[in-house]
Design a protein around this motif. Structure first.
Motif: not given
Length: 459
Positions: A419-443
């Motif tokens: 279960x450590x694996x899906x827990x890690x992936x879920x956290x990574x999705x949050x990081x990816x979505x947050x960074x995508x939104x940040x870069x889009x707004x900045x751009x």
């Protein structure tokens, strides 16, 4: 290979799917290398033999991941140069890549062959499988040059938008591997040693066949012997793009090796069960992985052509299709994992252990469908530093700690550890979505493309 696919114009979804399918099939056949080894060893050998192949192949998969990560630097840079219309630099990218990886091949061979016993000991391989694991690693280590060459050639093909040629070469190599396993393992009873010989033979055939096809069909960029040297600016860019992906791959695979160490410490049945499960997981994760690679190639060309909105549409389409496939894989893995495990072993205890571990990856199928596509998007944009950061954070702040804590909860089960694996992936999705939104707004605010390294340093 004489033509280069243009992903900067026309429709998106159908060309994306058509490009992804050959990548998926090629990855499937490539995964068959290790899977067939384990399948045949499981039919003719013991649980100790299965454990040796599963541990040894997982170590080699980690090394291959490192090499493949570096070759992404070639894929990204070739795609961007072709998107710019600069075919001379595209050829020099290949030449610089060959120079870099020639050195890497030598270093990799020396390290694996000399330190195979130390690595096996570090992995806490069961005593019954220790010597076989060491021998497996040494043989694979001596064939490192073929592993490196295969990944470099694959990186070049992906950068050109050619996903069909690698499929042909891998298909033939897979047949060679199956025949080799049947001869070395089934006929000569060489167990894990035979599996290692068959794998290296298959990789060698794939490389030789690829070179023959390249020589016959030519390349769609300027390339000569003079191209094979360290072109300083391009070499630097390859490393800047590829090194973060490679580091991420190494550290993420290290986290999986830690989980395997936990499984090995639970005994030979748990070790063999985890090994069987990981081979099946290799197939389960092929769809999101293939989308990740195809998105990288698509986005790289559009980024080079300054078509940033089109690149974002590629991401949306890929996530939609990948997620639909993820739902199907979740059902098969979570509810029918025992039937899948029976393909690789006849030992009932190993089958149950494998299914228990695979259930956690069934959950992960839903998350990786999103996360892998986003990683492919960031790679294609050259934003590989963030890819490394999110991967490392997921591995070391979530996956390893959670797997360790779960291994201490009574009653201990491979499902809890996994279960450590899906827990890690879920956290990574949050990081990816947050960074995508940040870069889009900045751009949008600055009305210009965002440079990865400047943005990372600004955070």
């Amino acid at each position: 290979m004489g033509k280069v696919s243009n992903f900067t114009e026309g429709k998106i979804l159908s060309p994306l799917v058509k490009f992804t399918i050959p990548i998926l099939m090629a990855l499937f056949l490539q995964t068959m290398y290790g899977a067939v080894d384990l399948l045949i060893v499981g039919q003719f050998g013991t649980s100790a033999d299965v454990s040796a192949v599963s541990t040894g192949s997982q170590i080699m998969a980690s090394i291959t991941s490192m090499i493949n990560g570096l070759t992404m630097g070639i894929t990204i840079l070739i795609g961007q140069k072709l998107g710019e219309g600069n075919r001379k630099d595209a050829g020099n990218v290949v030449g610089s890549g060959i120079s870099i990886f020639a050195i890497i091949a030598v270093i990799t061979t020396i390290i694996i062959v000399i330190f195979s016993s130390f690595i096996t000991s570090l992995m806490q391989a069961p005593a019954e499988a220790f010597d076989s694991t060491v021998s497996y690693l040494k043989i694979c280590g001596m064939g490192s040059i073929f592993i490196v060459a295969y990944n470099v050639i694959g990186g070049v093909f992906r950068g050109l938008g050619d996903s069909k040629t690698p499929l042909i070469t891998v298909f033939i190599a897979c047949i060679v591997n199956i025949i080799g396993d049947l001869i070395f393992v089934g006929w000569f009873n060489m167990a894990s040693l035979g599996a290692a010989y068959a794998t290296i033979l298959a990789q060698a055939v794939s490389v030789i066949l690829s070179l023959i096809l390249i020589k016959r069909n030519g390349v769609p960029f300027e390339f000569s012997k003079n191209s094979i040297r360290f072109h300083k600016p391009l070499t630097s860019q390859i490393i800047k793009f590829g090194a973060p992906i490679s580091i991420q791959g190494v550290l993420v695979n290290l986290s999986f090796l830690v989980i395997m160490m936990i499984g090995n410490s639970m005994g030979v049945v748990a070790s063999a069960g985890m090994g069987v499960a990981q081979k099946l997981v290799g197939f389960i994760m092929l769809i999101p992985l293939s989308f990740s690679q195809s998105v990288s190639a698509f986005v790289a060309q559009n980024y080079g052509a300054k078509k940033y909105d089109r690149a974002k549409k590629v991401l949306i389409y890929s996530v939609s299709v990948s997620l639909c496939c993820g739902v199907v894989m979740f059902y098969l893995t979570f509810f029918h994992g025992n039937l899948l495990s029976q393909i690789f072993t006849k030992d009932e205890a190993v089958i149950l252990a494998s299914w228990d571990y695979m259930k956690s990856y069934g959950v992960d199928c839903l998350f990786t469908a999103i996360m892998f596509c986003m990683v492919g998007y960031f790679n294609g944009c050259g934003q590989t530093t963030f890819v490394m950061i999110q991967g490392v954070l997921g591995a070391f702040l979530v996956r390893i700690p959670v797997s360790y804590l779960m291994s201490k909860l009574e009653p201990v089960s491979l499902f809890k550890v996994g279960l450590a694996t899906p827990a890690s992936t879920f956290v990574q999705i949050i990081l990816c979505v947050s960074f995508f939104i940040y870069l889009s707004k900045k751009s949008q605010k600055e009305n210009k493309p965002v440079d990865t390294y400047e943005e990372i340093n600004a955070l």
